[in-house]
Write an enzyme that holds these catalytic residues in place. Structure first.
Site, PDB file in Angstrom:
ATOM      1  N   GLU A   1     -19.243  59.163  52.205  1.00 14.82           N
ATOM      2  CA  GLU A   1     -18.713  60.139  53.158  1.00 14.82           C
ATOM      3  C   GLU A   1     -17.720  61.039  52.443  1.00 14.82           C
ATOM      4  OE1 GLU A   1     -15.610  60.299  55.074  1.00 14.82           O
ATOM      5  OE2 GLU A   1     -14.591  58.452  54.453  1.00 14.82           O
TER       6      GLU A   1
ATOM      7  N   HIS B   1     -14.955  60.170  58.593  1.00 16.44           N
ATOM      8  CA  HIS B   1     -13.832  60.769  59.309  1.00 16.44           C
ATOM      9  C   HIS B   1     -14.218  61.481  60.609  1.00 16.44           C
ATOM     10  CE1 HIS B   1     -11.999  59.962  55.418  1.00 16.44           C
ATOM     11  NE2 HIS B   1     -10.817  60.125  55.994  1.00 16.44           N
TER      12      HIS B   1
ATOM     13  N   SER C   1     -11.818  55.450  54.301  1.00 18.18           N
ATOM     14  CA  SER C   1     -11.066  56.526  53.673  1.00 18.18           C
ATOM     15  C   SER C   1     -10.517  56.030  52.329  1.00 18.18           C
ATOM     16  CB  SER C   1      -9.970  57.029  54.618  1.00 18.18           C
ATOM     17  OG  SER C   1      -9.432  58.254  54.175  1.00 18.18           O
TER      18      SER C   1
END
Length: 339
Positions: free
Chosen positions: A242, A309, A110
């Site tokens: 991502e 995620h 992240s």
């Protein structure tokens, strides 16, 4: 030349929050995660920023940077694992002492992915994109997540093989954790823009959360061209990306910017993780984005892989040479820890 840290048995884990800290009402989660790691034989050093959170950050940028710098220079700390990601890690990049960093793993994803990418691009030291500390608080680990220890224990010159997960988590259930935290309910299916069910890609791995890493394009912390020339001898790059929150049009803009900045020069392929975002805009789907990118770059694109995620996650090593194979919707990633 890429340098690889190595995770040793009984290692000391430094826990710091270079992005978001843990608010007081969730302190029990971090205590549990630390306890679980200690029960597995690790020692824990938990720093001040972990326990605070205000105005979308754990602490002022100068404090976060100083704490991270200290842990990277501390000889008794072997690996750094932040509690989780957040929003504003980018604020600390210009305050980090990259020249003084000792060889040790930094593991996370992240918002932390921009830190990982910057370290690898600036220093040539491999970094690990994978689980965060909070998600290691379970009584056990699913087989995909559990590979982080095997991957980070791989020695220079060796290789390590990981496979796509059997099942993945569609939705978080924070108030109802399973023994391994995740609720793996959906069959994992890796997909591709190619017309064949078999795809093979080889190259050096780089990547992270596209929402975040796009913001270092054109800065000293996103100099992919110099890294490619000086650290990996112009070898091809496989990008793993991502998407946390971007719509399809914002994703497309970000990818075009990367292309225009030269990030996809000498690219062997691109992989996209499963995403809870990718909102369709005016009929423009994420599959359209992937197809256009594949056609423009003339490289294979894989998507819905184990990254990001929607866990579990494969542990990807920035800087490692990888051989990625897709066969009938199942994938494998062999990473070679070669200079």
């Amino acid at each position: 030349m890429i340098t690889y840290p190595s995770l040793k048995k009984g290692a000391t884990i430094g826990v710091t929050a270079p992005s978001s800290g843990v608010p007081e009402y969730l302190h029990e989660l971090i205590r549990l995660a630390c306890s679980r790691m200690e029960s597995r034989g690790y020692s824990i050093v938990c720093k001040d920023t972990v326990w605070t959170q205000e105005k979308a950050k754990s602490a002022p940028a100068i404090n976060r940077a100083a704490e991270f710098n200290s842990l990277m220079q501390e000889e008794d700390v072997d690996i750094i694992i932040p509690p989780w990601g957040g929003e504003l890690l980018i604020e600390i990049l210009d305050k980090l002492d990259f020249d003084a960093m000792q060889p040790k793993w930094v593991l996370g994803y992240s918002d932390v992915s921009v830190l990982l990418l910057a370290i690898t691009l600036k220093t040539g030291m491999a970094t690990a994109h994978g689980t965060n500390l909070i998600d290691l608080r379970g009584a056990d680990m699913d087989e995909t997540t559990a590979m982080w220890e095997t991957v980070l224990s791989t020695q220079k010159g060796e290789s390590v093989l990981q496979y796509s997960s059997p099942m993945y988590q569609k939705e978080w259930q924070h108030t109802n954790p399973s023994p391994h935290i995740f609720h793996l309910t959906e069959p994992t299916v890796w997909k591709t823009t190619e017309t064949t069910p078999h795809v093979n890609m080889q190259g050096r791995l780089l990547g992270g959360c596209i929402d975040i890493i796009r913001h270092v394009i054109g800065t000293p912390y996103g100099d992919v061209q110099t890294f490619q020339k000086e650290q990996i001898g112009n070898e091809a790059i496989i990008w793993y990306l991502e998407n946390c929150e971007l719509s399809t049009t914002d994703l497309r803009r970000s990818l075009v910017q990367m292309k225009l900045a030269g990030w996809f020069d000498h690219c062997a392929g691109i992989m996209f993780g499963r995403s809870p975002a990718n909102q369709t805009v005016d009929g423009y789907t994420v599959e359209d984005v992937y197809q256009e990118l594949a056609e423009e770059l003339q490289v294979p694109v894989l998507y819905d892989i184990d990254c990001g995620h929607m866990p579990p996650q494969i542990t990807f090593i920035n800087g490692a040479f990888a051989e990625v194979e897709l066969s009938f919707e199942k994938g494998s990633v062999r990473q070679y820890f070669r200079p």
